[in-house]
Design an enzyme around this catalytic site. Structure first.
Site, PDB file in Angstrom:
ATOM      1  N   ARG A  24      -9.229 -21.605   0.344  1.00  0.00           N
ATOM      2  CA  ARG A  24      -9.142 -22.874   1.076  1.00  0.00           C
ATOM      3  C   ARG A  24     -10.433 -23.673   0.915  1.00  0.00           C
ATOM      4  O   ARG A  24     -10.421 -24.878   0.673  1.00  0.00           O
ATOM      5  CB  ARG A  24      -8.878 -22.567   2.558  1.00  0.00           C
ATOM      6  N   SER A  76      -6.177  -5.824 -14.073  1.00  0.00           N
ATOM      7  CA  SER A  76      -5.688  -6.141 -15.420  1.00  0.00           C
ATOM      8  C   SER A  76      -6.421  -5.316 -16.480  1.00  0.00           C
ATOM      9  O   SER A  76      -7.429  -5.755 -17.029  1.00  0.00           O
ATOM     10  CB  SER A  76      -5.879  -7.639 -15.701  1.00  0.00           C
ATOM     11  N   THR A 129     -14.217  -7.866  -1.733  1.00  0.00           N
ATOM     12  CA  THR A 129     -13.715  -6.484  -1.783  1.00  0.00           C
ATOM     13  C   THR A 129     -14.050  -5.811  -0.473  1.00  0.00           C
ATOM     14  O   THR A 129     -15.144  -6.007   0.067  1.00  0.00           O
ATOM     15  CB  THR A 129     -14.324  -5.661  -2.941  1.00  0.00           C
ATOM     16  N   ASP A 131     -14.780  -2.873  -0.125  1.00  0.00           N
ATOM     17  CA  ASP A 131     -15.699  -1.750  -0.335  1.00  0.00           C
ATOM     18  C   ASP A 131     -17.175  -2.087  -0.081  1.00  0.00           C
ATOM     19  O   ASP A 131     -17.992  -1.184   0.103  1.00  0.00           O
ATOM     20  CB  ASP A 131     -15.562  -1.216  -1.763  1.00  0.00           C
ATOM     21  N   ARG A 166      -7.484  18.069  20.002  1.00  0.00           N
ATOM     22  CA  ARG A 166      -7.441  18.347  18.571  1.00  0.00           C
ATOM     23  C   ARG A 166      -8.630  17.772  17.807  1.00  0.00           C
ATOM     24  O   ARG A 166      -9.325  16.886  18.293  1.00  0.00           O
ATOM     25  CB  ARG A 166      -6.172  17.707  17.973  1.00  0.00           C
ATOM     26  N   ARG A 215     -19.491  22.426  24.235  1.00  0.00           N
ATOM     27  CA  ARG A 215     -20.113  21.712  25.365  1.00  0.00           C
ATOM     28  C   ARG A 215     -19.101  20.821  26.103  1.00  0.00           C
ATOM     29  O   ARG A 215     -19.436  19.993  26.930  1.00  0.00           O
ATOM     30  CB  ARG A 215     -21.344  20.941  24.909  1.00  0.00           C
ATOM     31  N   LYS A 217     -16.328  18.883  24.682  1.00  0.00           N
ATOM     32  CA  LYS A 217     -15.629  17.750  24.070  1.00  0.00           C
ATOM     33  C   LYS A 217     -14.147  18.055  23.951  1.00  0.00           C
ATOM     34  O   LYS A 217     -13.761  19.165  23.584  1.00  0.00           O
ATOM     35  CB  LYS A 217     -16.189  17.464  22.672  1.00  0.00           C
ATOM     36  N   HIS A 255      -3.941   1.754   2.691  1.00  0.00           N
ATOM     37  CA  HIS A 255      -3.937   0.302   2.485  1.00  0.00           C
ATOM     38  C   HIS A 255      -3.849  -0.522   3.759  1.00  0.00           C
ATOM     39  O   HIS A 255      -4.012  -1.750   3.706  1.00  0.00           O
ATOM     40  CB  HIS A 255      -2.811  -0.087   1.530  1.00  0.00           C
ATOM     41  N   GLN A 257      -6.018  -0.741   5.671  1.00  0.00           N
ATOM     42  CA  GLN A 257      -7.367  -1.323   5.768  1.00  0.00           C
ATOM     43  C   GLN A 257      -7.533  -2.597   4.952  1.00  0.00           C
ATOM     44  O   GLN A 257      -8.491  -3.340   5.116  1.00  0.00           O
ATOM     45  CB  GLN A 257      -8.411  -0.300   5.279  1.00  0.00           C
TER      46      GLN A 257
HETATM   47  O1  F6P Z   1     -11.537  -1.521  -4.210  1.00  0.00           O
HETATM   48  C1  F6P Z   1     -10.807  -1.706  -3.045  1.00  0.00           C
HETATM   49  C2  F6P Z   1      -9.920  -0.530  -2.798  1.00  0.00           C
HETATM   50  O2  F6P Z   1      -9.157  -0.783  -1.630  1.00  0.00           O
HETATM   51  C3  F6P Z   1     -10.610   0.824  -2.690  1.00  0.00           C
HETATM   52  O3  F6P Z   1     -11.200   1.033  -1.433  1.00  0.00           O
HETATM   53  C4  F6P Z   1      -9.470   1.755  -2.994  1.00  0.00           C
HETATM   54  O4  F6P Z   1      -9.901   2.966  -3.504  1.00  0.00           O
HETATM   55  C5  F6P Z   1      -8.721   0.996  -4.046  1.00  0.00           C
HETATM   56  O5  F6P Z   1      -9.006  -0.369  -3.859  1.00  0.00           O
HETATM   57  C6  F6P Z   1      -7.236   1.204  -4.043  1.00  0.00           C
HETATM   58  O6  F6P Z   1      -6.703   0.472  -5.098  1.00  0.00           O
HETATM   59  P1  F6P Z   1      -5.154   0.192  -5.326  1.00  0.00           P
HETATM   60  O7  F6P Z   1      -4.711  -0.761  -4.266  1.00  0.00           O
HETATM   61  O8  F6P Z   1      -5.109  -0.410  -6.688  1.00  0.00           O
HETATM   62  O9  F6P Z   1      -4.498   1.515  -5.210  1.00  0.00           O
END
Ligand code: F6P
Length: 325
Positions: A24, A76, A129, A131, A166, A215, A217, A255, A257
């Site tokens: 954007r 790619s 990314t 990461d 657990r 202790r 937890k 994913h 995340q």
């Molecule tokens: O690089 C980002 C990432 O989400 C990494 O944390 C993970 O290992 C990878 O991509 C997963 O890739 P794909 O979605 O191609 O499986």
């Protein structure tokens, strides 16, 4: 009469929340100064397939709050071959764009660098990314949202872990960088963290858990960084059971995340960096990246951002061990 100036933009590699905010910003910043923008679908693949769309002000309306990237992305492998990069460069020259904005991670930056070095295409790269592993920048777009998503999920796991008394292993993304793992470990009050790319001491992990249980937890969380191979959590679970008689449940967050509404921080990074990238191309810069250094946004030479960064502060591990007592 001179032809109207234009630029192209693409997202490449794994998506990250905040990429739409960057798109954007690229489109609206260019529009403001009378420059047209082509969106390239599916990253470098779109250049090879000649799959583009003109983006106007309205096309980026109502996307700042959405995860993912509305022009799609891809990995790619063929773009790693010179013959395909030559095709992509020829297409960009045919379009007559003055430069390409690339939003992506380390591999995407390297692809952009080669387009520039081999074919003289001007490129401005935006780190996107989850990461947070690009050399030369303290932050990448998507990292903040991804860590918050993981934290939210782990808080939920903590509830059920406590009810059942657990121990859970929770594997998080982030490849070898470990930035997501250490951040969520500290912020969820995890008992331990395992990094497959560093020395793994499962005896120490087991001791941390049993000491906590002794202790009083009621639950324990062990964060597992995925490292270069997803699913290593299964191996650690097996060893913890067989060698240390520690029963655990395993949850691989995966994913989840990568999706979801971007945090304010990621929208902010995307908005600022998109604007900077456009300005850099219009200033005649030819191979740059938008980065954060010592908290400041700057334009850096792309050559400083081509490697992976997986060097988080060891002090953070010490902090985790102190807080997890
Ligand atoms: O690089 C980002 C990432 O989400 C990494 O944390 C993970 O290992 C990878 O991509 C997963 O890739 P794909 O979605 O191609 O499986």
């Amino acid at each position: 009469m001179s032809q109207k100036q234009s630029i192209a933009v693409l997202c490449s590699g794994g998506d990250g929340p905040g990429m739409n905010a960057a798109l954007r910003s690229v489109v609206r910043s260019a529009f403001k100064v009378g420059v047209d923008v082509y969106g390239v679908y599916k990253g470098y693949e779109g250049l090879l397939e000649r799959s583009i769309v003109p983006l106007d002000l309205a096309s980026v309306g109502n996307i700042i709050q959405r995860g993912g990237t509305f022009i799609y992305t891809s990995r790619s492998p063929r773009f790693m071959e010179p013959v395909h990069r030559a095709k992509a460069a020829a297409y960009l020259k045919e379009l007559g764009v003055m430069g390409l904005v690339v939003i992506g991670g380390n591999g995407s930056f390297n692809g952009a660098n080669l387009l520039n070095k081999e074919h003289g295409i001007a490129v401005a790269c935006i780190p996107g990314t989850i990461d947070n592993d690009i050399q030369g920048t303290e932050f990448t777009i998507g990292f903040d949202t991804a860590t918050n998503t993981a934290v939210e999920a782990i808080d939920k796991i903590r509830d059920t872990a406590t009810s059942h008394e657990r121990t859970f292993l929770v594997e998080v993304m982030g490849r070898s960088a470990g930035g997501i793992a250490i951040t969520v470990a500290i912020t969820t009050g995890a008992e331990a963290v395992i990094f497959p790319d560093r020395s793994v001491d499962l005896a120490k992990v087991a001791t941390a858990v049993t000491r906590g249980v002794a202790r009083g937890k009621k639950s324990s969380i062990i964060i597992v960084a995925e490292g270069e191979k997803e699913g290593l959590g299964h191996d650690y679970q097996k060893v913890l059971k067989e060698k240390y008689q520690l029963d655990t449940r395993l949850c691989i967050l995966g994913h989840i995340q990568r999706g979801g509404n971007p945090s304010a921080r990621d929208r902010f990074l995307g908005s600022i960096m998109g604007n900077m990238a456009v300005k850099a191309l219009l200033d005649g810069q030819t191979a740059v990246a938008t980065v954060v250094r010592q908290g400041q946004f700057i334009i850096a030479p792309l050559s400083e951002c081509l490697n992976k960064r997986n060097d988080f502060d060891n002090g953070l591990l010490e902090l985790l061990n102190t807080l997890a007592l």
